[in-house]
Design a protein around this motif. Structure first.
Motif, PDB file in Angstrom:
ATOM      1  N   GLY A  39       0.583  -0.986   0.116  1.00  0.00           N
ATOM      2  CA  GLY A  39       0.234  -0.343  -0.453  1.00  0.00           C
ATOM      3  C   GLY A  39       0.876   1.191  -0.378  1.00  0.00           C
ATOM      4  O   GLY A  39       2.420   1.205   0.157  1.00  0.00           O
ATOM      5  N   GLU A  40       0.329   2.980  -0.192  1.00  0.00           N
ATOM      6  CA  GLU A  40       1.260   3.600  -0.389  1.00  0.00           C
ATOM      7  C   GLU A  40       0.756   4.745   0.964  1.00  0.00           C
ATOM      8  O   GLU A  40       1.857   5.010   0.761  1.00  0.00           O
ATOM      9  N   ASN A  41       0.531   3.491   2.381  1.00  0.00           N
ATOM     10  CA  ASN A  41       0.722   4.071   3.071  1.00  0.00           C
ATOM     11  C   ASN A  41       1.739   4.397   3.523  1.00  0.00           C
ATOM     12  O   ASN A  41       2.188   3.650   3.266  1.00  0.00           O
ATOM     13  N   THR A  42       2.065   5.643   4.162  1.00  0.00           N
ATOM     14  CA  THR A  42       3.410   4.990   5.117  1.00  0.00           C
ATOM     15  C   THR A  42       3.647   5.099   6.615  1.00  0.00           C
ATOM     16  O   THR A  42       4.830   5.436   6.790  1.00  0.00           O
ATOM     17  N   LEU A  43       2.416   5.601   6.853  1.00  0.00           N
ATOM     18  CA  LEU A  43       2.814   4.804   8.206  1.00  0.00           C
ATOM     19  C   LEU A  43       2.864   3.390   8.589  1.00  0.00           C
ATOM     20  O   LEU A  43       3.612   2.538   9.234  1.00  0.00           O
ATOM     21  N   PHE A  44       2.091   2.481   7.361  1.00  0.00           N
ATOM     22  CA  PHE A  44       2.099   0.861   8.025  1.00  0.00           C
ATOM     23  C   PHE A  44       2.158   0.430   6.640  1.00  0.00           C
ATOM     24  O   PHE A  44       1.172   1.299   5.490  1.00  0.00           O
ATOM     25  N   THR A  45       2.474  -1.031   6.626  1.00  0.00           N
ATOM     26  CA  THR A  45       2.768  -1.719   5.371  1.00  0.00           C
ATOM     27  C   THR A  45       1.948  -3.146   5.250  1.00  0.00           C
ATOM     28  O   THR A  45       2.285  -3.554   6.667  1.00  0.00           O
ATOM     29  N   PHE A  46       1.355  -3.390   4.769  1.00  0.00           N
ATOM     30  CA  PHE A  46       1.536  -4.823   4.792  1.00  0.00           C
ATOM     31  C   PHE A  46       2.755  -5.501   5.073  1.00  0.00           C
ATOM     32  O   PHE A  46       3.720  -5.613   4.108  1.00  0.00           O
ATOM     33  N   ASP A  47       3.193  -6.840   5.101  1.00  0.00           N
ATOM     34  CA  ASP A  47       4.489  -7.721   5.797  1.00  0.00           C
ATOM     35  C   ASP A  47       4.518  -8.714   4.541  1.00  0.00           C
ATOM     36  O   ASP A  47       4.108  -9.719   5.063  1.00  0.00           O
ATOM     37  N   ASN A  48       4.481  -8.295   3.661  1.00  0.00           N
ATOM     38  CA  ASN A  48       4.742  -8.875   2.309  1.00  0.00           C
ATOM     39  C   ASN A  48       6.137  -9.935   2.009  1.00  0.00           C
ATOM     40  O   ASN A  48       6.264 -10.883   1.384  1.00  0.00           O
ATOM     41  N   ASP A 104      -3.973 -23.040   0.535  1.00  0.00           N
ATOM     42  CA  ASP A 104      -3.625 -22.647   1.039  1.00  0.00           C
ATOM     43  C   ASP A 104      -3.454 -21.324   2.425  1.00  0.00           C
ATOM     44  O   ASP A 104      -5.329 -21.432   1.996  1.00  0.00           O
ATOM     45  N   ALA A 105      -3.171 -21.254   2.999  1.00  0.00           N
ATOM     46  CA  ALA A 105      -3.117 -20.567   4.447  1.00  0.00           C
ATOM     47  C   ALA A 105      -2.222 -19.355   4.520  1.00  0.00           C
ATOM     48  O   ALA A 105      -0.973 -19.724   3.815  1.00  0.00           O
ATOM     49  N   ILE A 106      -2.396 -18.217   4.529  1.00  0.00           N
ATOM     50  CA  ILE A 106      -1.572 -16.927   4.761  1.00  0.00           C
ATOM     51  C   ILE A 106      -0.954 -16.315   5.650  1.00  0.00           C
ATOM     52  O   ILE A 106      -2.895 -16.387   6.575  1.00  0.00           O
ATOM     53  N   GLU A 107       0.050 -15.757   6.587  1.00  0.00           N
ATOM     54  CA  GLU A 107      -0.486 -14.873   7.714  1.00  0.00           C
ATOM     55  C   GLU A 107      -0.779 -13.202   7.772  1.00  0.00           C
ATOM     56  O   GLU A 107       0.597 -13.530   6.731  1.00  0.00           O
ATOM     57  N   LEU A 108      -1.307 -13.108   8.500  1.00  0.00           N
ATOM     58  CA  LEU A 108      -1.323 -11.920   7.118  1.00  0.00           C
ATOM     59  C   LEU A 108      -1.040 -10.663   8.664  1.00  0.00           C
ATOM     60  O   LEU A 108      -1.230 -10.832  10.204  1.00  0.00           O
ATOM     61  N   SER A 109      -0.661  -9.293   8.916  1.00  0.00           N
ATOM     62  CA  SER A 109       0.896  -8.762   9.630  1.00  0.00           C
ATOM     63  C   SER A 109       0.601  -7.667   7.987  1.00  0.00           C
ATOM     64  O   SER A 109       0.634  -7.550   7.737  1.00  0.00           O
ATOM     65  N   VAL A 110       1.288  -6.198   9.643  1.00  0.00           N
ATOM     66  CA  VAL A 110       1.712  -5.112   9.240  1.00  0.00           C
ATOM     67  C   VAL A 110       2.631  -4.856   9.354  1.00  0.00           C
ATOM     68  O   VAL A 110       3.158  -5.371  10.526  1.00  0.00           O
ATOM     69  N   ASN A 132       5.620  -1.655  11.114  1.00  0.00           N
ATOM     70  CA  ASN A 132       5.183  -0.477  11.443  1.00  0.00           C
ATOM     71  C   ASN A 132       6.182   0.689  12.082  1.00  0.00           C
ATOM     72  O   ASN A 132       6.548   0.195  13.199  1.00  0.00           O
ATOM     73  N   PRO A 133       7.022   1.114  10.655  1.00  0.00           N
ATOM     74  CA  PRO A 133       8.355   1.009  11.162  1.00  0.00           C
ATOM     75  C   PRO A 133       8.083   2.600  11.956  1.00  0.00           C
ATOM     76  O   PRO A 133       9.554   2.814  12.377  1.00  0.00           O
ATOM     77  N   ASN A 134       7.576   3.372  11.932  1.00  0.00           N
ATOM     78  CA  ASN A 134       7.289   4.162  13.140  1.00  0.00           C
ATOM     79  C   ASN A 134       7.201   3.909  14.222  1.00  0.00           C
ATOM     80  O   ASN A 134       7.161   4.590  15.488  1.00  0.00           O
ATOM     81  N   SER A 135       7.136   2.661  14.975  1.00  0.00           N
ATOM     82  CA  SER A 135       6.801   2.164  16.604  1.00  0.00           C
ATOM     83  C   SER A 135       5.207   2.813  17.035  1.00  0.00           C
ATOM     84  O   SER A 135       5.303   3.329  17.675  1.00  0.00           O
TER      85      SER A 135
END
Length: 349
Positions: free
Chosen positions: A25-34, A45-51, A53-56
């Motif tokens: 995503g173009e979001n500057t705060l959070f992005t998907f952990d891909n 299949d299954a996938i684990e979703l998380s983001v 968080n570079p700015n903590s």
């Protein structure tokens, strides 16, 4: 496997190239952990979703969705397991709505679910050969009460015709207004439905008299290509890999499937026919018929039709198009645009 690869090339022309993986995503705060995302996924299949968080930021919760449908939520930055078994083939557009400090921010990504089915190689035998009008730019072919109906394209010469396939004798013909380019047809609930190409207009006729009863407008911004039905719903194509499901009573689109052969989309699925709970479809400009599972969109069989052309006077640009199943004889009739012949065939593995 060699034979399958050959058919695969016939069906697709060349392997479709997919972007694969995920788009951040173009979001500057959070992005998907891909970091662990794969190019393709299968429905088991299954996938684990998380983001990330570079700015903590201190995350309160995250609500995840796929294709705008909520799939779950987590407290804090915990990961969310996402099972893909209930997702349709094709791209899954993921969204994470992250709540933090009384605010929220969104991140997006994309993954692709592909078919785990290796299509069977099918073959055919020609039972009979019949005449076909070379002026007919075939778009739709359908049997009703053991009589063949055909819809043709080209503005100014599009028509709907009821005729004797054995002799070519015309019983009735409806010529479309010159502003319309005729497309697919199907019979359901004692009505005959007909599409037009880019005019976003459909027609409903009385099945017995062919009297026009209603004109309707597509409720989606799509083209009209092929048509068939399962006795309850109408299925139609739009030049893409999609097969739409429509309510014949309201002419509203309910849902769609994406047609995949292995890990590749099959674009430009065209004329359709419902045969033994499967959808048989021509693929525009290809000398093959794909057998599609109407629930998943997976191609389960490929019928190489390239040998038919040698029995006709068809030009290279006269493409295979037209599939009609005759329930009385339990055989399939196929032809092409402006072909001089139509063939009654039997299909087997």
């Amino acid at each position: 496997m060699k034979n399958y690869n050959f058919l695969f090339i016939i069906l697709l022309g060349i392997a479709m190239t997919n972007c694969g993986g995920a788009k951040k995503g173009e979001n500057t705060l959070f992005t998907f952990d891909n970091s662990n995302f794969k190019e393709h996924y299968l429905s088991q299949d299954a996938i684990e979703l998380s983001v990330l968080n570079p700015n903590s930021k201190e995350i309160d919760s995250i609500v995840y969705s796929a294709n705008d449908k909520k799939i779950g939520s987590t407290k804090g930055s915990a990961k969310l397991p996402f099972q893909l078994r209930d997702q349709k083939l094709g791209y899954q557009y993921l969204k994470a709505l992250v709540y933090f400090g009384g605010e929220n921010s969104e991140a997006t990504a994309r993954i692709e679910v592909v078919s785990n089915i290796i299509p069977k190689a099918l073959k055919y035998s020609i039972l009979n050969t019949y005449p076909h009008d070379t002026a007919s730019f075939t778009e739709g072919l359908e049997f009703h009460n053991d009589t063949l109906y055909e819809s043709t394209g080209q503005k100014g010469t599009s028509y709907l015709r009821k005729y004797d396939y054995r002799t070519g004798k015309i019983f009735k013909q409806i010529n479309l207004d010159s502003k319309y380019f005729g497309e697919g047809i199907t019979f359901i609930n004692n009505k005959l439905y007909q599409l037009t190409w880019q005019e976003k207009t459909g027609f409903i006729y009385d099945a017995n008299t062919l009297k026009l009863e209603k004109t309707f407008t597509y409720d989606k911004d799509i083209e009209g290509w092929g048509m068939t039905n399962d006795g309850k719903y109408i299925y139609q194509t739009d030049k893409t890999e999609k097969i739409w499901r429509m309510d014949p009573k309201t002419q509203k689109m309910i849902d769609y499937i994406n047609v995949y052969s292995g890990d590749s989309k099959v674009k430009a699925v065209n004329e359709l026919e419902w045969i033994n709970s499967k959808i048989y479809t021509n693929v525009w400009e290809k000398e093959a018929i794909a057998v599609v599972n109407p629930k998943t969109g997976a191609v389960e069989g490929i019928l190489d039709m390239s040998g038919l052309r040698k029995h006709t006077n068809a030009k290279p640009t006269d493409f295979l198009n037209g599939i009609a199943y005759n329930p009385k004889t339990k055989t399939i009739f196929v032809t092409g645009k402006n072909w001089d012949k139509m063939f009654e065939i039997k299909v087997s593995e």
